[in-house]
Design a protein around this motif. Structure first.
Motif, PDB file in Angstrom:
ATOM      1  N   PRO A 188       0.812  -1.226   0.000  1.00 17.13           N
ATOM      2  CA  PRO A 188       0.000   0.000   0.000  1.00 17.13           C
ATOM      3  C   PRO A 188       0.846   1.277   0.000  1.00 17.13           C
ATOM      4  CG  PRO A 188      -0.955  -1.603   1.485  1.00 17.13           C
ATOM      5  CD  PRO A 188       0.387  -2.153   1.050  1.00 17.13           C
ATOM      6  N   GLU A 189       1.956   1.283   0.760  1.00 21.50           N
ATOM      7  CA  GLU A 189       2.808   2.479   0.734  1.00 21.50           C
ATOM      8  C   GLU A 189       3.388   2.687  -0.659  1.00 21.50           C
ATOM      9  OE1 GLU A 189       7.113   4.074   2.058  1.00 21.50           O
ATOM     10  OE2 GLU A 189       6.043   3.027   3.659  1.00 21.50           O
ATOM     11  N   THR A 190       3.776   1.620  -1.311  1.00 19.80           N
ATOM     12  CA  THR A 190       4.312   1.732  -2.664  1.00 19.80           C
ATOM     13  C   THR A 190       3.263   2.322  -3.597  1.00 19.80           C
ATOM     14  OG1 THR A 190       5.790  -0.145  -2.274  1.00 19.80           O
ATOM     15  CG2 THR A 190       5.341   0.424  -4.571  1.00 19.80           C
ATOM     16  N   LEU A 191       2.020   1.875  -3.452  1.00 18.92           N
ATOM     17  CA  LEU A 191       0.937   2.420  -4.283  1.00 18.92           C
ATOM     18  C   LEU A 191       0.692   3.890  -3.971  1.00 18.92           C
ATOM     19  CD1 LEU A 191      -1.484  -0.634  -4.127  1.00 18.92           C
ATOM     20  CD2 LEU A 191      -0.038   0.059  -6.059  1.00 18.92           C
ATOM     21  N   VAL A 192       0.682   4.247  -2.673  1.00 17.71           N
ATOM     22  CA  VAL A 192       0.528   5.654  -2.287  1.00 17.71           C
ATOM     23  C   VAL A 192       1.657   6.474  -2.907  1.00 17.71           C
ATOM     24  CG1 VAL A 192       0.689   7.255  -0.327  1.00 17.71           C
ATOM     25  CG2 VAL A 192      -0.777   5.232  -0.163  1.00 17.71           C
ATOM     26  N   HIS A 193       2.861   5.968  -2.811  1.00 18.35           N
ATOM     27  CA  HIS A 193       4.054   6.649  -3.342  1.00 18.35           C
ATOM     28  C   HIS A 193       3.871   6.966  -4.828  1.00 18.35           C
ATOM     29  CE1 HIS A 193       8.735   6.601  -3.500  1.00 18.35           C
ATOM     30  NE2 HIS A 193       8.278   7.238  -4.551  1.00 18.35           N
ATOM     31  N   GLU A 194       3.582   5.955  -5.603  1.00 15.67           N
ATOM     32  CA  GLU A 194       3.526   6.147  -7.054  1.00 15.67           C
ATOM     33  C   GLU A 194       2.289   6.938  -7.489  1.00 15.67           C
ATOM     34  OE1 GLU A 194       6.143   5.857  -8.569  1.00 15.67           O
ATOM     35  OE2 GLU A 194       7.258   4.402  -7.377  1.00 15.67           O
ATOM     36  N   LEU A 195       1.160   6.731  -6.821  1.00 16.31           N
ATOM     37  CA  LEU A 195      -0.030   7.505  -7.168  1.00 16.31           C
ATOM     38  C   LEU A 195       0.149   8.970  -6.785  1.00 16.31           C
ATOM     39  CD1 LEU A 195      -2.780   4.909  -6.266  1.00 16.31           C
ATOM     40  CD2 LEU A 195      -2.096   5.666  -8.562  1.00 16.31           C
ATOM     41  N   ALA A 196       0.871   9.233  -5.693  1.00 18.82           N
ATOM     42  CA  ALA A 196       1.186  10.619  -5.339  1.00 18.82           C
ATOM     43  C   ALA A 196       2.000  11.267  -6.459  1.00 18.82           C
ATOM     44  CB  ALA A 196       1.948  10.669  -4.011  1.00 18.82           C
ATOM     45  N   ILE A 213      10.405  18.224  -4.492  1.00 15.98           N
ATOM     46  CA  ILE A 213       8.976  18.455  -4.242  1.00 15.98           C
ATOM     47  C   ILE A 213       8.210  17.132  -4.357  1.00 15.98           C
ATOM     48  CG2 ILE A 213       6.881  19.577  -5.115  1.00 15.98           C
ATOM     49  CD1 ILE A 213       8.691  21.956  -5.950  1.00 15.98           C
ATOM     50  N   PHE A 214       8.529  16.342  -5.367  1.00 14.85           N
ATOM     51  CA  PHE A 214       7.879  15.038  -5.527  1.00 14.85           C
ATOM     52  C   PHE A 214       8.174  14.140  -4.330  1.00 14.85           C
ATOM     53  CE2 PHE A 214       6.802  16.238  -9.736  1.00 14.85           C
ATOM     54  CZ  PHE A 214       5.905  15.310 -10.230  1.00 14.85           C
ATOM     55  N   ALA A 215       9.407  14.167  -3.841  1.00 21.98           N
ATOM     56  CA  ALA A 215       9.777  13.344  -2.685  1.00 21.98           C
ATOM     57  C   ALA A 215       9.025  13.798  -1.442  1.00 21.98           C
ATOM     58  CB  ALA A 215      11.289  13.415  -2.458  1.00 21.98           C
ATOM     59  N   ALA A 216       8.916  15.104  -1.247  1.00 25.51           N
ATOM     60  CA  ALA A 216       8.180  15.626  -0.096  1.00 25.51           C
ATOM     61  C   ALA A 216       6.703  15.234  -0.181  1.00 25.51           C
ATOM     62  CB  ALA A 216       8.328  17.149  -0.022  1.00 25.51           C
ATOM     63  N   HIS A 217       6.155  15.289  -1.371  1.00 22.82           N
ATOM     64  CA  HIS A 217       4.735  14.936  -1.564  1.00 22.82           C
ATOM     65  C   HIS A 217       4.491  13.464  -1.250  1.00 22.82           C
ATOM     66  CE1 HIS A 217       1.106  14.141  -4.174  1.00 22.82           C
ATOM     67  NE2 HIS A 217       0.679  15.025  -3.301  1.00 22.82           N
ATOM     68  N   PHE A 218       5.387  12.612  -1.733  1.00 18.39           N
ATOM     69  CA  PHE A 218       5.257  11.191  -1.407  1.00 18.39           C
ATOM     70  C   PHE A 218       5.271  10.994   0.105  1.00 18.39           C
ATOM     71  CE2 PHE A 218       8.646   8.440   0.279  1.00 18.39           C
ATOM     72  CZ  PHE A 218       7.863   7.339   0.592  1.00 18.39           C
ATOM     73  N   ALA A 219       6.233  11.639   0.783  1.00 17.84           N
ATOM     74  CA  ALA A 219       6.358  11.454   2.231  1.00 17.84           C
ATOM     75  C   ALA A 219       5.094  11.928   2.940  1.00 17.84           C
ATOM     76  CB  ALA A 219       7.588  12.196   2.753  1.00 17.84           C
ATOM     77  N   ALA A 220       4.568  13.081   2.551  1.00 15.39           N
ATOM     78  CA  ALA A 220       3.357  13.598   3.188  1.00 15.39           C
ATOM     79  C   ALA A 220       2.184  12.646   2.969  1.00 15.39           C
ATOM     80  CB  ALA A 220       3.037  14.991   2.652  1.00 15.39           C
ATOM     81  N   ALA A 221       2.041  12.139   1.756  1.00 14.20           N
ATOM     82  CA  ALA A 221       0.944  11.208   1.468  1.00 14.20           C
ATOM     83  C   ALA A 221       1.095   9.918   2.272  1.00 14.20           C
ATOM     84  CB  ALA A 221       0.885  10.911  -0.032  1.00 14.20           C
TER      85      ALA A 221
END
Length: 179
Positions: A67-75, A112-120
């Motif tokens: 699920p985290e991987t999916l959140v990561h890539e969908l973010a 920015i993409f890395a920060a967004h993934f982490a926040a999600a």
């Protein structure tokens, strides 16, 4: 992906939706899940191949991590769409950063993409009762703070990019994290 891997993706998306119901529209978009045949990589997305998530065998090695991987890539997919509509950094921005994970050669957009993934991922884990207080959540909070520290130095962001980064700061501040 194999039939069983597609079923695992469906289960992972359902788990995310169960914990964060507000994300249902974001999880049901027209995304294609493909097999990634590169050893050592969990997953990837590429802005040149929009709305496509590549998942390696490693992504399926831990059903808790899928699920985290999916959140990561969908973010990444959703932020990529926003970036197409309203660019977050100037096209001529060539400043490079090293992410808190040690990955070097990232532009401000990559940070920015890395920060967004982490926040999600933080939102997902905070909503999941079995993962509160885990080392992973602590890592993600530190990772987000580290990304925000890097973005303090970034000079190539557009006004929209600054607004996105400000929203990450507000997100972090609401959780008592300072960077």
């Amino acid at each position: 992906l194999t039939v069983s891997q597609l079923a695992e993706v469906k289960r992972g998306l359902a788990e995310i939706e169960q914990h964060v119901p507000a994300w249902k529209p974001l999880l049901s978009g027209p995304v294609i899940f493909m097999h990634l045949d590169t050893k050592g990589l969990y997953s990837l997305t590429n802005p040149v191949i929009p709305q496509c998530v590549f998942l390696g065998d490693e992504a399926f090695a831990s059903l808790e991590r899928l699920p985290e991987t999916l959140v990561h890539e969908l973010a990444h997919i959703w932020l990529g769409l926003i970036n197409e509509i309203a660019p977050l950094v100037r096209l001529d921005d060539a400043e490079l950063f090293t992410l808190p994970s040690g990955t070097s050669g990232k532009t401000a957009l990559g940070v920015i993409f890395a920060a967004h993934f982490a926040a999600a991922a933080i939102v997902y884990y905070e909503a999941s009762p079995t993962t509160k207080g885990t080392e992973r959540l602590v890592y993600l909070r530190d990772y987000l703070s580290g990304c925000l520290q890097l973005l303090h130095r970034a000079s190539g962001m557009t006004a929209e990019g600054c607004r996105v980064v400000e929203s990450f700061h507000a997100f972090n501040d609401r959780r008592g994290q300072n960077c």
